[in-house]
Design a protein around this motif. Structure first.
Motif, PDB file in Angstrom:
ATOM      1  N   LYS A 320      -7.139   8.353   7.813  1.00 17.48           N
ATOM      2  CA  LYS A 320      -6.392   7.252   7.196  1.00 17.48           C
ATOM      3  C   LYS A 320      -6.828   5.922   7.785  1.00 17.48           C
ATOM      4  O   LYS A 320      -7.025   4.930   7.055  1.00 17.48           O
ATOM      5  N   TYR A 321      -6.990   5.889   9.090  1.00 19.78           N
ATOM      6  CA  TYR A 321      -7.425   4.682   9.796  1.00 19.78           C
ATOM      7  C   TYR A 321      -8.811   4.243   9.322  1.00 19.78           C
ATOM      8  O   TYR A 321      -9.056   3.062   9.053  1.00 19.78           O
ATOM      9  N   ASN A 324      -8.757   2.940   5.608  1.00 15.67           N
ATOM     10  CA  ASN A 324      -8.216   1.578   5.538  1.00 15.67           C
ATOM     11  C   ASN A 324      -9.265   0.554   5.964  1.00 15.67           C
ATOM     12  O   ASN A 324      -9.389  -0.520   5.359  1.00 15.67           O
ATOM     13  N   ASP A 327     -11.903   0.332   3.189  1.00 18.72           N
ATOM     14  CA  ASP A 327     -11.374  -0.432   2.052  1.00 18.72           C
ATOM     15  C   ASP A 327     -11.378  -1.932   2.323  1.00 18.72           C
ATOM     16  O   ASP A 327     -11.507  -2.739   1.393  1.00 18.72           O
ATOM     17  N   SER A 328     -11.223  -2.308   3.594  1.00 21.86           N
ATOM     18  CA  SER A 328     -11.239  -3.737   3.930  1.00 21.86           C
ATOM     19  C   SER A 328     -12.659  -4.300   3.900  1.00 21.86           C
ATOM     20  O   SER A 328     -12.845  -5.506   3.712  1.00 21.86           O
TER      21      SER A 328
END
Length: 411
Positions: A320-321, A324, A327-328
């Motif tokens: 998940k980390y 994210n 995605d950034s």
């Protein structure tokens, strides 16, 4: 005992302590600083193994071919840049020949990191990155999956466009027939970037020149690797491997961030091999099979020691980390088809100014040039010859990276 006697005793003790202090100062003054540096590093390594929580900086990552290493190697570059570490590298070659010319470390320092493609040689590596202060690791892949990827990249599929008129299975059969047409000795074991690829990279070629049966040579080869390598990652357990590596190195999650690089979307790659061809692959890749089986068993032992449930939780958090973060970095609304049918994305506005996004996506052979420049200038944070490096024929991506690095690390 009277007061005078106590006073004399107290003075004697003070004098004794003062003499000991002078002796200590004299030892320091006559101590070889370079030797002290080595001893300190051994001490630090002992502290790291004792679980005190200090992060390890010295690491050898033997970069194997077609095992997902292009994504991993950049995280080592990012880690090293942020800490001004010294790399074993040759900016002029993609394949590092550790017997050939390599860039020296900065004056008065030693090598910290090796992560370029190289053929492993135990004795030479120990001189460059002594095992008593260096964490040795690599990654391997299931023999069939490795062969399939290697064959499509290095073998008949890439060399002969006529093979694309055949199914992958038929193409591999033709490839085997062509190889069998060459006359070989009865004890011949293929060893190249297509067959027994992992064993080739990990130095099995050195053992072929030794006396003994083939079984004895393979056992000696694997036994030495078990002694040399602290941890062998498994491609099929990619994120699990990185979380375990983080634990061994006392790193943070940000230190194992990666971006998926060089992941092909080719439809041909999705074709399955027949059972007959798979059996033939396993027979021919006999060294890789034994290598993989041996270290897969050890890997499961590592999982058991870490705790399967804890590892599952940590991997879920890391995924998940990492997502994210990815995605950034990118604008995923418009995928871009790259070289070798690679799917990628354009950088987002954040990704254009974030050095970590840039470095993790940067081609590793270009990054080797960049690392070499920083190492030669003797300063990772303030490259004083940045303009000279920029005069080389750099693309816009390289220029953006330099600008972002100067802004982020030089502030």
């Amino acid at each position: 005992m009277n007061i005078g006697c106590l006073k004399n005793t107290f003075i004697f003790i003070l004098l004794l302590l003062f003499l000991v202090f002078l002796r200590h100062i004299n030892m320091i003054q006559n101590f070889d600083i370079s030797q002290m540096k080595i001893n300190l590093n051994v001490r630090v390594d002992e502290l790291l193994h004792s679980g005190k929580g200090l992060e390890k900086h010295n690491i050898l990552f033997l970069k194997t071919h077609k095992c997902g290493t292009s994504s991993i190697v950049n995280l080592f570059y990012v880690f090293g840049i942020r800490r001004s570490l010294n790399f074993v590298t040759n900016p002029f070659k993609r394949m590092l020949d550790i017997n050939d010319t390599i860039l020296p470390p900065r004056r008065g320092e030693y090598y910290n990191v090796q992560c370029a493609h190289a053929v492993y040689h135990s004795d030479i590596e120990d001189r460059l990155l002594p095992r008593n202060r260096t964490f040795y690791t690599t990654i391997i892949r299931s023999p069939v999956g490795l062969f399939k990827s290697s064959y499509m990249f290095f073998g008949g599929d890439r060399r002969n466009s006529d093979n694309f008129n055949l199914t992958l299975d038929e193409s591999v059969r033709n490839y085997f027939r062509q190889r069998d047409a060459r006359k070989r000795g009865k004890d011949y074991v293929p060893l190249d970037l297509v067959i027994n690829s992992a064993s080739h990279d990990l130095g099995f070629g050195h053992y072929l020149r030794k006396n003994g049966t083939m079984d004895e040579k393979i056992k000696q080869f694997i036994s030495q690797l078990k002694k040399d390598f602290d941890f062998v990652m498994i491609n099929e357990y990619y994120d699990e491997s990185l979380v375990l590596l983080k634990s061994f190195m006392n790193w943070e999650y940000r230190d194992i961030l990666y971006l998926n690089r060089l992941v092909s979307t080719s439809e041909r790659k999705k074709q399955n091999l027949s059972e007959e061809v798979v059996s033939e692959v396993l027979r021919r890749c006999m060294v890789d099979v034994q290598l993989y089986d041996a270290f897969l068993d050890i890997f499961h032992e590592r999982i058991a020691a870490y705790g399967p449930d804890k590892l599952a939780r940590d991997v879920a958090y890391f995924r998940k980390y990492r997502l994210n973060f990815e995605d950034s970095c990118f604008d995923k609304n418009a995928p871009v088809k790259g070289q070798f049918q690679i799917n990628t994305w354009n950088f987002s506005q954040h990704g254009l100014v974030d050095p970590t996004c840039q470095l993790l996506q940067y081609p590793d052979f270009k990054l080797t040039n960049f690392i070499s420049h920083l190492q030669v200038t003797d300063d990772f944070r303030y490259p004083d010859r940045i303009e000279e490096w920029k005069k080389q024929q750099l693309d816009e991506e390289s220029k953006r990276l330099i600008k972002a690095l100067k802004s982020d690390y030089g502030s």
